[in-house]
Motif scaffolding. Structure first.
Motif, short mmCIF file in Angstrom:
data_model
loop_
_atom_site.label_atom_id
_atom_site.label_comp_id
_atom_site.label_asym_id
_atom_site.label_seq_id
_atom_site.Cartn_x
_atom_site.Cartn_y
_atom_site.Cartn_z
N LYS A 1 0.84 -1.20 0.00
CA LYS A 1 0.00 0.00 0.00
C LYS A 1 0.88 1.26 0.00
O LYS A 1 0.53 2.27 -0.62
CB LYS A 1 -0.93 0.00 1.21
CG LYS A 1 -1.93 1.14 1.22
CD LYS A 1 -2.91 1.00 2.37
CE LYS A 1 -3.95 2.12 2.33
NZ LYS A 1 -4.95 1.99 3.42
N LEU A 2 2.00 1.20 0.70
CA LEU A 2 2.92 2.33 0.73
C LEU A 2 3.57 2.54 -0.63
O LEU A 2 3.63 3.67 -1.13
CB LEU A 2 4.00 2.10 1.79
CG LEU A 2 5.13 3.12 1.84
CD1 LEU A 2 4.59 4.49 2.23
CD2 LEU A 2 6.22 2.66 2.82
N ILE A 3 4.04 1.47 -1.23
CA ILE A 3 4.74 1.57 -2.51
C ILE A 3 3.79 2.03 -3.62
O ILE A 3 4.14 2.88 -4.45
CB ILE A 3 5.38 0.22 -2.89
CG1 ILE A 3 6.40 -0.20 -1.81
CG2 ILE A 3 6.05 0.31 -4.26
CD1 ILE A 3 7.51 0.80 -1.57
N ASP A 4 2.57 1.50 -3.62
CA ASP A 4 1.59 1.85 -4.65
C ASP A 4 0.65 2.95 -4.16
O ASP A 4 -0.57 2.89 -4.38
CB ASP A 4 0.77 0.61 -5.05
CG ASP A 4 1.66 -0.49 -5.62
OD1 ASP A 4 2.69 -0.17 -6.22
OD2 ASP A 4 1.31 -1.68 -5.45
N ASN A 5 1.20 3.93 -3.49
CA ASN A 5 0.38 4.98 -2.88
C ASN A 5 -0.33 5.83 -3.94
O ASN A 5 0.16 5.99 -5.06
CB ASN A 5 1.24 5.86 -1.97
CG ASN A 5 2.32 6.60 -2.74
OD1 ASN A 5 2.10 7.68 -3.29
ND2 ASN A 5 3.53 6.02 -2.79
N LYS A 6 -1.47 6.38 -3.55
CA LYS A 6 -2.32 7.14 -4.49
C LYS A 6 -1.76 8.52 -4.84
O LYS A 6 -2.29 9.20 -5.71
CB LYS A 6 -3.72 7.29 -3.92
CG LYS A 6 -3.80 8.07 -2.62
CD LYS A 6 -5.24 8.11 -2.12
CE LYS A 6 -5.35 8.88 -0.81
NZ LYS A 6 -6.75 8.91 -0.30
N PHE A 7 -0.70 8.94 -4.15
CA PHE A 7 -0.11 10.25 -4.42
C PHE A 7 1.09 10.15 -5.37
O PHE A 7 1.77 11.15 -5.61
CB PHE A 7 0.30 10.91 -3.11
CG PHE A 7 -0.85 11.13 -2.17
CD1 PHE A 7 -1.76 12.16 -2.38
CD2 PHE A 7 -1.05 10.29 -1.09
CE1 PHE A 7 -2.83 12.35 -1.52
CE2 PHE A 7 -2.11 10.47 -0.21
CZ PHE A 7 -3.01 11.50 -0.43
N ASP A 8 1.36 8.95 -5.85
CA ASP A 8 2.46 8.71 -6.80
C ASP A 8 3.81 9.14 -6.26
O ASP A 8 4.68 9.62 -6.99
CB ASP A 8 2.19 9.43 -8.13
CG ASP A 8 0.97 8.88 -8.87
OD1 ASP A 8 0.76 7.66 -8.80
OD2 ASP A 8 0.24 9.68 -9.47
N VAL A 9 4.00 8.97 -4.95
CA VAL A 9 5.29 9.25 -4.33
C VAL A 9 6.20 8.05 -4.55
O VAL A 9 5.85 6.92 -4.18
CB VAL A 9 5.14 9.53 -2.82
CG1 VAL A 9 6.51 9.71 -2.16
CG2 VAL A 9 4.28 10.76 -2.59
#
Length: 241
Positions: free
Chosen positions: A19-27
């Motif tokens: 979830k962290l890697i594929d975050n919705k903010f494209d970080v």
């Protein structure tokens, strides 16, 4: 120009890593340690130390943000993160440890406010220096060493703990299911909770007991004695009746 590097350390995928890697903010998150053997908390510090050394050699203005790979989510867009960090007027900002004060001070040092090593940020050269000092500390616990260093060498490090929770927020176990009043910060950590499986929560609890038992032997032994006394008295009362 100041560039910002988002970094985590994970030897494998579990918890909220994906979830962290594929975050919705494209970080974009730089993952250190993937596929290597886990030897303890200091592995994270060594990884960040090596990475910050590389970054600092290229630019002393760049900023590194370290976030825990298994428990952290990104709470909002990071476009204003550098500006918010600079308002703290420090070189290193560390998240605050949320747990019971007595236990935290027993584990990590008798300081008014306890820092949590799961989330922090700062200028690459300062992060390098901080991790240098942590690695010089003769302990296996990165959080104990972190608190010692930022309290002992703070004239040099210029570190602050994010008690305002505007950038970092550690959600304690007790409030996993009570998140209505959570601050609207950039990074939120949920140790052993929030979207994790039951097996992962039990794993984190078991690991915590194993890691911190040596620091709380007297308290745990005393608690065991009290429980045994209560059981013995209860049985005796039943026999009398």
């Amino acid at each position: 120009m100041t560039n910002i590097h988002f970094v985590t350390y994970a030897t494998h995928e579990t918890g909220m890593f994906r979830k962290l890697i594929d975050n919705k903010f494209d970080v974009e998150i730089k993952v250190l340690g993937m596929g290597t053997k886990w030897n303890g908390f200091m592995d994270k510090i060594r990884g960040v130390n090596e990475y910050s050394t590389e970054v600092a050699e290229k630019s002393d203005k760049d900023i590194i943000v370290f976030i825990d790979g298994f428990d952290t989510i990104i709470g909002k867009n990071v476009n204003s993160l550098i500006e918010k960090f600079q308002k703290y007027n420090c070189d290193i900002l560390v998240s605050e440890e949320p747990r019971i004060k007595y236990i935290s001070q027993k584990l990590f040092g008798n300081y008014p406010t306890i820092a949590n090593s799961g989330m922090y940020m700062g200028y690459a050269k300062n992060i390098k220096r901080m991790t240098d000092l942590i690695l010089e500390r003769e302990t296996k616990d990165d959080q104990e060493a972190l608190n010692f260093c930022i309290n002992t060498f703070n004239d040099e490090l210029n570190a602050r703990i994010d008690t305002e929770k505007e950038i970092f927020y550690n959600n304690p176990f007790i409030s996993i299911f009570c998140s209505k009043n959570e601050p609207k910060c950039y990074f939120k950590s949920y140790p052993g909770g929030n979207n994790n499986t039951l097996s992962y929560r039990l794993f984190r609890l078991r690991r915590a007991v194993w890691d911190y038992y040596p620091y709380l032997k007297v308290e745990l032994f005393s608690l065991l004695i009290i429980i045994l006394l209560i059981v013995a008295i209860t049985k005796k009362c039943r026999v009398v009746k």
